[in-house]
Design an enzyme around this catalytic site. Structure first.
Site, short mmCIF file in Angstrom:
data_model
loop_
_atom_site.label_atom_id
_atom_site.label_comp_id
_atom_site.label_asym_id
_atom_site.label_seq_id
_atom_site.Cartn_x
_atom_site.Cartn_y
_atom_site.Cartn_z
N ARG A 1 -1.85 9.78 20.95
CA ARG A 1 -2.85 10.86 20.96
C ARG A 1 -3.20 11.25 22.40
NH1 ARG A 1 -6.34 8.19 15.99
NH2 ARG A 1 -5.40 9.46 14.38
N HIS B 1 -9.28 -0.83 18.55
CA HIS B 1 -8.89 0.51 18.09
C HIS B 1 -10.09 1.45 18.08
CE1 HIS B 1 -6.94 3.64 15.97
NE2 HIS B 1 -7.43 3.39 14.78
N ILE C 1 -1.92 -2.12 9.38
CA ILE C 1 -2.54 -0.83 9.79
C ILE C 1 -3.95 -0.71 9.20
CG2 ILE C 1 -2.23 1.69 9.82
CD1 ILE C 1 0.69 1.41 9.45
N ASN D 1 -11.98 -4.20 2.51
CA ASN D 1 -10.60 -4.42 2.96
C ASN D 1 -10.30 -5.89 3.27
OD1 ASN D 1 -9.97 -1.80 2.51
ND2 ASN D 1 -9.99 -1.14 4.65
N ASP E 1 2.00 -1.38 -4.68
CA ASP E 1 0.61 -0.94 -4.77
C ASP E 1 0.00 -1.55 -6.02
OD1 ASP E 1 -0.83 1.68 -3.18
OD2 ASP E 1 -1.85 0.98 -4.99
N GLY F 1 0.88 -1.18 0.00
CA GLY F 1 0.00 0.00 0.00
C GLY F 1 0.91 1.22 0.00
N SER F 2 0.77 2.05 -1.03
CA SER F 2 1.67 3.21 -1.17
C SER F 2 0.86 4.51 -1.19
CB SER F 2 2.49 3.09 -2.45
OG SER F 2 3.17 1.87 -2.45
N GLY F 3 -0.20 4.53 -0.41
CA GLY F 3 -1.04 5.73 -0.34
C GLY F 3 -0.45 6.73 0.63
P1 A3D Z 1 -4.81 5.51 1.02
O1 A3D Z 1 -4.04 6.78 0.88
O2 A3D Z 1 -6.10 5.38 0.27
O3 A3D Z 1 -3.83 4.31 0.59
C1 A3D Z 1 -4.26 3.00 0.43
C2 A3D Z 1 -3.51 2.41 -0.75
O4 A3D Z 1 -3.87 1.03 -0.85
C3 A3D Z 1 -3.86 3.07 -2.10
O5 A3D Z 1 -2.67 3.56 -2.71
C4 A3D Z 1 -4.49 1.95 -2.91
O6 A3D Z 1 -4.16 1.99 -4.29
C5 A3D Z 1 -3.88 0.73 -2.23
N1 A3D Z 1 -4.63 -0.50 -2.46
C6 A3D Z 1 -5.97 -0.67 -2.57
N2 A3D Z 1 -6.26 -1.96 -2.81
C7 A3D Z 1 -5.07 -2.62 -2.83
C8 A3D Z 1 -4.71 -3.97 -3.03
N3 A3D Z 1 -5.64 -4.91 -3.26
N4 A3D Z 1 -3.39 -4.30 -2.98
C9 A3D Z 1 -2.45 -3.35 -2.77
N5 A3D Z 1 -2.73 -2.05 -2.57
C10 A3D Z 1 -4.03 -1.69 -2.62
O7 A3D Z 1 -5.10 5.19 2.57
P2 A3D Z 1 -4.18 5.51 3.85
O8 A3D Z 1 -2.77 5.21 3.53
O9 A3D Z 1 -4.55 6.86 4.37
O10 A3D Z 1 -4.79 4.45 4.88
C11 A3D Z 1 -4.57 3.07 4.67
C12 A3D Z 1 -5.38 2.23 5.65
O11 A3D Z 1 -4.95 2.51 7.00
C13 A3D Z 1 -6.89 2.49 5.66
O12 A3D Z 1 -7.59 1.25 5.76
C14 A3D Z 1 -7.11 3.32 6.92
O13 A3D Z 1 -8.41 3.19 7.43
C15 A3D Z 1 -6.09 2.70 7.83
N6 A3D Z 1 -5.70 3.52 8.98
C16 A3D Z 1 -5.54 2.88 10.17
C17 A3D Z 1 -5.16 3.57 11.30
C18 A3D Z 1 -4.97 2.86 12.59
O14 A3D Z 1 -4.63 3.46 13.58
C19 A3D Z 1 -5.19 1.43 12.67
C20 A3D Z 1 -4.94 4.96 11.23
C21 A3D Z 1 -5.11 5.59 10.00
C22 A3D Z 1 -5.49 4.86 8.87
#
Ligand code: A3D
Length: 320
Positions: A152, A176, A119, A96, A34, A10-12
Site C-alpha cells: 500500500r 499490522h 491472515i 477469531n 470452510d 477459510g473460503s470467503g
Molecule cells: P470472509 O469473506 O468473511 O471469509 C471468512 C471465512 O471464514 C468465511 O467463509 C467463514 O465461513 C469462514 N469461517 C468462519 N469460521 C470458521 C471456522 N471456525 N473454520 C473455518 N472457516 C470458518 O472474510 P475475508 O476472507 O474477507 O477475511 C478473512 C480474515 O482476514 C478476516 O479476519 C479479516 O479481518 C482478515 N484480513 C486480514 C488482513 C491483513 O492484512 C492481516 C487483510 C484483510 C483481511
C-alpha cells in the site's frame, strides 16, 4: 514429481481470491476448506471451470472436513470474521481466537509439516495463538501483514512521484495497521531513499506524513468503501508472494509477522520484521538498527501487540 498441495482454511473473499490466483499462477493443487457447506465446493468448481480458458491444470476441491487438507505443503488461514465499518481489528479478537483453536487442531492433526501463513485479524495476536494451538514449528507459522502494508505504501508513493510501482521499494515494521512503523529512510525510488527525494524537491515532509497516515488507515479506507467486508485482492496477492517464496525456495526478503525470541529485545511475541523466506520457512530474521524515534514507534507497536496476546491468554489461559 508430485504437485504442491495448498490448503486454504477459510473460503470467503480472501480464500476464493487466493484459490483463483494459485490457479492462474499454476502454483499447485488447491483444497478450499470452510465450515460453511457448499461455499468451498462452489468456489472450487467455479474456478476449475475457468481453467480451460486460462490454461492451468491445478485441481481445485472444496471440503468441510479437515481430513481433506492432509499432507498440505502450504496452508493459508483466513477463517474467521472480517471487520465491518466502525470496527477495529481488535474487536475481532474473541470470536477469531476460538476459530484459531479449531484451525490449530486441524493443522496439528493433518498438516504438521506445512508452511502456514495466517491472515486472520487481529493478525499479530492470531498468528501467535495459531502457533501455540497447532504446536507447529515457529519457523513454519508466519503472519501476512507487512507485505500488504508495504505494498500500500509503495502504491501511494508511486502515485505521488508518478513513477512505476516496480521502482518503489518500501518497508514497514511492527504490528499490522494502526501501530505499523514505516521505515522512511529504508524506502526508496530506484535506490534513492525518501529523505533524499525530499531534499531533491520531489515531495515534502508533510506530504510523506500524509502518505504514511493513509497507509496506516489503508484497511479502514477499503472497509469504509465496501461497507460489507474488508480488502481481499491485495491481501491475497501479498500472501501468495509469501507462499511462492517458500515453495520455490526464493529466499525473498519480506516483512512478515514472525516469532521473536530475543531479536529486537522482544520475546515470545509475533510482530512484523523483515525475514528471509525460503524452503526452510522463516530462515532468518533480519535485525536492523533503529533510530531513536523508530525504536520508540516500534516499542509502542510491540506493546500494543503484547496487550492483545495477553487478552488472548485471559480468554484461553491454556495458551500461556
Ligand atoms: P470472509 O469473506 O468473511 O471469509 C471468512 C471465512 O471464514 C468465511 O467463509 C467463514 O465461513 C469462514 N469461517 C468462519 N469460521 C470458521 C471456522 N471456525 N473454520 C473455518 N472457516 C470458518 O472474510 P475475508 O476472507 O474477507 O477475511 C478473512 C480474515 O482476514 C478476516 O479476519 C479479516 O479481518 C482478515 N484480513 C486480514 C488482513 C491483513 O492484512 C492481516 C487483510 C484483510 C483481511
Amino acid at each position: 514429481m508430485a504437485r504442491n498441495k495448498i490448503a486454504l482454511i477459510g473460503s470467503g473473499m480472501i480464500g476464493g481470491t487466493l484459490a483463483h490466483m494459485i490457479g492462474l499462477k499454476d502454483l499447485g493443487d488447491v483444497v478450499l476448506f470452510d465450515i460453511a457447506e457448499g461455499i468451498p465446493q462452489g468456489k472450487g468448481l467455479d474456478i476449475a471451470q475457468s481453467s480451460p480458458v486460462d490454461g492451468f491444470d491445478s485441481r481445485l476441491t472444496g471440503v468441510n472436513d479437515y481430513a481433506g487438507i492432509e499432507g498440505a505443503d502450504v496452508c493459508i488461514v483466513t477463517a474467521g470474521v472480517p471487520r465491518k465499518p466502525g470496527m477495529s481489528r481488535d474487536d475481532l479478537l474473541g470470536i477469531n481466537l476460538k476459530v484459531m483453536e479449531q484451525v490449530g487442531a486441524g493443522l496439528k492433526k493433518y498438516a504438521p509439516k506445512a508452511f502456514v501463513i495466517c491472515i486472520t485479524n487481529p493478525l499479530d495476536a492470531m498468528v501467535w495463538a495459531l502457533q501455540k494451538f497447532s504446536g507447529l514449528p515457529k519457523t513454519h507459522v508466519v503472519g501476512m501483514a507487512g507485505v500488504l502494508d508495504s505494498s500500500r505504501f509503495r502504491y501511494f508513493l508511486a502515485e505521488e512521484f508518478k513513477v512505476s510501482v516496480e521502482d518503489v521499494t518500501a518497508f514497514v515494521l511492527g504490528g499490522h495497521g494502526d501501530s505499523m512503523v514505516p521505515m522512511i529512510r529504508y524506502s526508496t525510488v530506484a535506490g534513492i531513499p525518501l529523505p533524499d527525494l525530499v531534499k531533491m524537491g520531489w515531495t515534502s515532509k508533510e506530504k510523506l506524513d500524509q502518505i504514511v497516515q493513509r497507509t496506516r488507515d489503508g484497511g479502514a479506507e477499503i472497509v469504509g468503501l465496501l461497507k460489507t467486508g474488508s480488502a481481499y485482492y491485495a491481501p491475497a496477492a501479498s500472501a501468495i508472494s509469501m507462499a511462492e517464496a517458500y515453495l520455490k525456495d526464493k529466499k525473498r526478503v519480506l516483512p512478515c509477522a514472525a516469532h521473536l525470541s530475543g531479536q529486537y529485545g522482544v520475546k515470545n511475541t509475533y510482530v512484523g520484521v523483515p525475514v528471509v523466506i525460503g524452503a526452510g520457512g522463516v530462515e532468518r530474521i533480519i535485525e536492523i538498527e533503529l533510530s531513536k524515534s523508530e525504536q520508540k514507534m516500534f516499542d509502542s507497536s510491540v506493546a500494543a501487540v503484547q496487550g492483545l496476546t495477553e487478552a488472548c491468554v485471559n480468554i484461553a489461559p491454556h495458551l500461556s
